[in-house]
Design an enzyme around this catalytic site. Structure first.
Site, mmCIF file in Angstrom:
data_model
loop_
_atom_site.group_PDB
_atom_site.id
_atom_site.type_symbol
_atom_site.label_atom_id
_atom_site.label_comp_id
_atom_site.label_asym_id
_atom_site.label_seq_id
_atom_site.Cartn_x
_atom_site.Cartn_y
_atom_site.Cartn_z
ATOM 1 N N THR A 162 -106.287 16.585 11.522
ATOM 2 C CA THR A 162 -107.045 17.107 12.668
ATOM 3 C C THR A 162 -106.860 16.111 13.816
ATOM 4 O O THR A 162 -105.890 16.195 14.550
ATOM 5 C CB THR A 162 -108.528 17.329 12.318
ATOM 6 O OG1 THR A 162 -109.070 16.135 11.744
ATOM 7 C CG2 THR A 162 -108.691 18.467 11.333
ATOM 8 N N LYS A 188 -106.210 12.785 4.859
ATOM 9 C CA LYS A 188 -106.474 12.935 6.273
ATOM 10 C C LYS A 188 -107.854 12.336 6.541
ATOM 11 O O LYS A 188 -108.753 12.356 5.698
ATOM 12 C CB LYS A 188 -106.408 14.393 6.746
ATOM 13 C CG LYS A 188 -107.486 15.319 6.237
ATOM 14 C CD LYS A 188 -108.836 15.295 6.946
ATOM 15 C CE LYS A 188 -108.705 15.455 8.439
ATOM 16 N NZ LYS A 188 -110.078 15.381 9.072
ATOM 17 N N THR A 199 -115.514 11.299 2.909
ATOM 18 C CA THR A 199 -115.586 11.676 4.310
ATOM 19 C C THR A 199 -114.174 11.809 4.841
ATOM 20 O O THR A 199 -113.801 11.231 5.854
ATOM 21 C CB THR A 199 -116.385 10.646 5.115
ATOM 22 O OG1 THR A 199 -117.524 10.279 4.365
ATOM 23 C CG2 THR A 199 -116.860 11.267 6.405
ATOM 24 N N GLU A 280 -110.601 6.877 15.118
ATOM 25 C CA GLU A 280 -110.443 7.431 16.458
ATOM 26 C C GLU A 280 -110.583 6.351 17.527
ATOM 27 O O GLU A 280 -111.632 5.731 17.672
ATOM 28 C CB GLU A 280 -111.462 8.553 16.665
ATOM 29 C CG GLU A 280 -111.123 9.770 15.818
ATOM 30 C CD GLU A 280 -112.200 10.827 15.777
ATOM 31 O OE1 GLU A 280 -111.885 11.953 15.378
ATOM 32 O OE2 GLU A 280 -113.352 10.517 16.126
ATOM 33 N N ASN A 403 -113.719 12.531 21.053
ATOM 34 C CA ASN A 403 -114.831 13.356 20.590
ATOM 35 C C ASN A 403 -115.484 14.161 21.697
ATOM 36 O O ASN A 403 -116.089 15.209 21.432
ATOM 37 C CB ASN A 403 -115.845 12.480 19.856
ATOM 38 C CG ASN A 403 -115.340 12.099 18.482
ATOM 39 O OD1 ASN A 403 -115.295 12.920 17.584
ATOM 40 N ND2 ASN A 403 -114.885 10.871 18.327
ATOM 41 N N SER A 408 -112.573 21.494 22.798
ATOM 42 C CA SER A 408 -111.944 22.162 23.943
ATOM 43 C C SER A 408 -110.482 22.487 23.675
ATOM 44 O O SER A 408 -109.913 22.030 22.706
ATOM 45 C CB SER A 408 -112.065 21.280 25.186
ATOM 46 O OG SER A 408 -111.375 20.058 24.992
#
Length: 408
Positions: A162, A188, A199, A280, A403, A408
């Site tokens: 993702t 992932k 997680t 991230e 995030n 979007s």
């Protein structure tokens, strides 16, 4: 969902060369579940007799696929098995629609592959709270089944991504009784990482022969020392799953074998650390070592308090050796601590000892150390023999950017 184009600076140089696992075939396809122009579904099919073990998120709002997998783990293992994973939609917080999606996908997989429906495991990752367009997956199952082959692990790793910036894989080979046993895994995970197991999505395959109960016990114990010792942002996912599959194709019984267990744990820790390296927006990989705690459990509480502190993580991002924030995290953790026995180090630099700044501490030396990409923060509580090590990353503007644009 914003497209991730910049690879983490902590990423490995390349995806590892993973061995083919006897009794395993995989395929990927672009189904358009959410993403366009990329693969987003992977299917793995395993030979009859494959043992399947699993650990799952303990979230109270876990997804329909997780609940379905949990119900199936530990069942009959004489038939073949299949795993189907989609990215882009987590099929979580979707009520009866989510249950319907799982039922429709598993039923269709069983029809296409001949795998008993009770041996079809599904996972979904992505946006929470949107009904799954499961018909898009079902429509591609025939194509997936026709494309199954043993050398598609890297493609599978890419299909389940993702916000990941790189696919994650690891492998080990171990000699048992004059034969080679292979272990290979993919994962992932990038954000929403604070395992309460798990997680992330992780799939590990071996051609060893291991009875299901023994495999489950091994996996559960090793999870606490690997995936449950990492954190990116302190958030535990609704969706994620770790499945370990032993096909037995090698003919080598690895039940209770210490060398096999060690190799399996190495694969798990390798994948866990790769998840942190892809945190991230991460620019620093950080190891937190806590010693001298009243117990191992207390040590882990302290370590996680440090690893999850936004103030510590932002100081690391800013390359600021702000050891006062480490003191803060220890004090708030809830585990036993004595201010006047506490010692702190950054790498080999002793910053504080016995509750006070070290007389030889030089701020400039610590600031230079903080410029590195891989850092170690050490804490000694001075209370006992308890110890724990966890791994985390820094917190940067990149985390906010990823995030803020996630849907979007």
């Amino acid at each position: 969902m914003a497209k991730i184009t910049k690879v983490s600076p902590l990423a490995p140089a390349s995806f590892p060369s993973l061995p083919e696992i006897g009794g395993l075939r995989l395929a990927t396809v672009a189904a358009g579940v959410r993403y366009q122009g990329r693969t987003d579904v992977m299917m793995a099919v395993m030979d009859p007799g494959t043992s399947v073990a699993g650990v799952f998120t303990r979230s109270a709002t876990r997804s329909a696929p997780v609940l379905d997998c949990q119900a199936k783990i530990g069942g009959a293992s004489d038939g073949p098995a299949a795993i189907v994973v989609n990215s882009g939609n987590s099929n979580a917080f979707t009520g009866h629609y989510g249950q319907t999606s799982v039922a429709e996908v598993t039923r269709a997989v069983a029809e296409v592959t001949g795998v008993p429906v009770e041996r079809v495991f599904t996972s979904s990752t992505g946006v929470i709270g949107e009904p799954m367009k499961h018909e898009r997956i079902v429509a591609k199952l025939g194509e997936l089944n026709a494309a199954l082959r043993p050398d598609a692990l890297e493609e599978a790793a890419r299909a389940i991504m993702t916000t990941d910036t790189f696919p994650k894989g690891a492998c080990r080979m171990v000699g048992i009784g004059g034969k080679i046993v292979k272990i290979a895994g993919i994962a992932k995970g990038s954000g929403m990482i604070a395992p309460d197991m798990a997680t992330m999505l992780v799939y590990i395959f071996t051609d060893a022969l291991v009875e299901q109960g023994a495999l489950q016990g091994m996996l559960s114990a090793m999870t606490d020392r690997t995936f449950n010792c990492i954190t990116v942002d302190s958030d535990t996912s609704t969706s994620d799953t770790l499945l370990l599959c032993a096909t037995g194709a090698s003919g080598v019984d690895a039940t209770g074998n210490a060398e096999f267990a060690a190799a399996l744990e190495e694969v798990m820790l390798d994948l866990a650390k790769q998840v942190v390296r892809d945190g991230e927006g991460a620019t620093k990989f950080v190891e937190i070592r806590v010693t001298g705690a009243a117990s191992d459990a207390d040590a882990k509480v302290h370590a996680m308090a440090i690893a999850n502190s936004p103030l510590i993580k932002t100081a690391i991002a800013g390359e600021d050796p702000n050891w006062g924030r480490v003191v803060m995290a220890i004090g708030k953790s809830g585990a036993a601590a004595d201010r006047d026995l506490l010692s702190i180090s950054f790498g080999d630099i002793l910053v504080a000892e016995k509750g006070w700044v070290s007389p030889n501490y030089q701020e400039a030396e610590a600031a230079a150390y903080m410029k590195g990409q891989e850092l170690v923060i050490g804490v000694d509580l001075g209370l006992g023999d308890g110890q724990a090590t966890v791994w985390t990353c820094d917190l940067t503007h990149g985390y906010i950017e990823i995030n803020a644009d996630y849907r979007s």
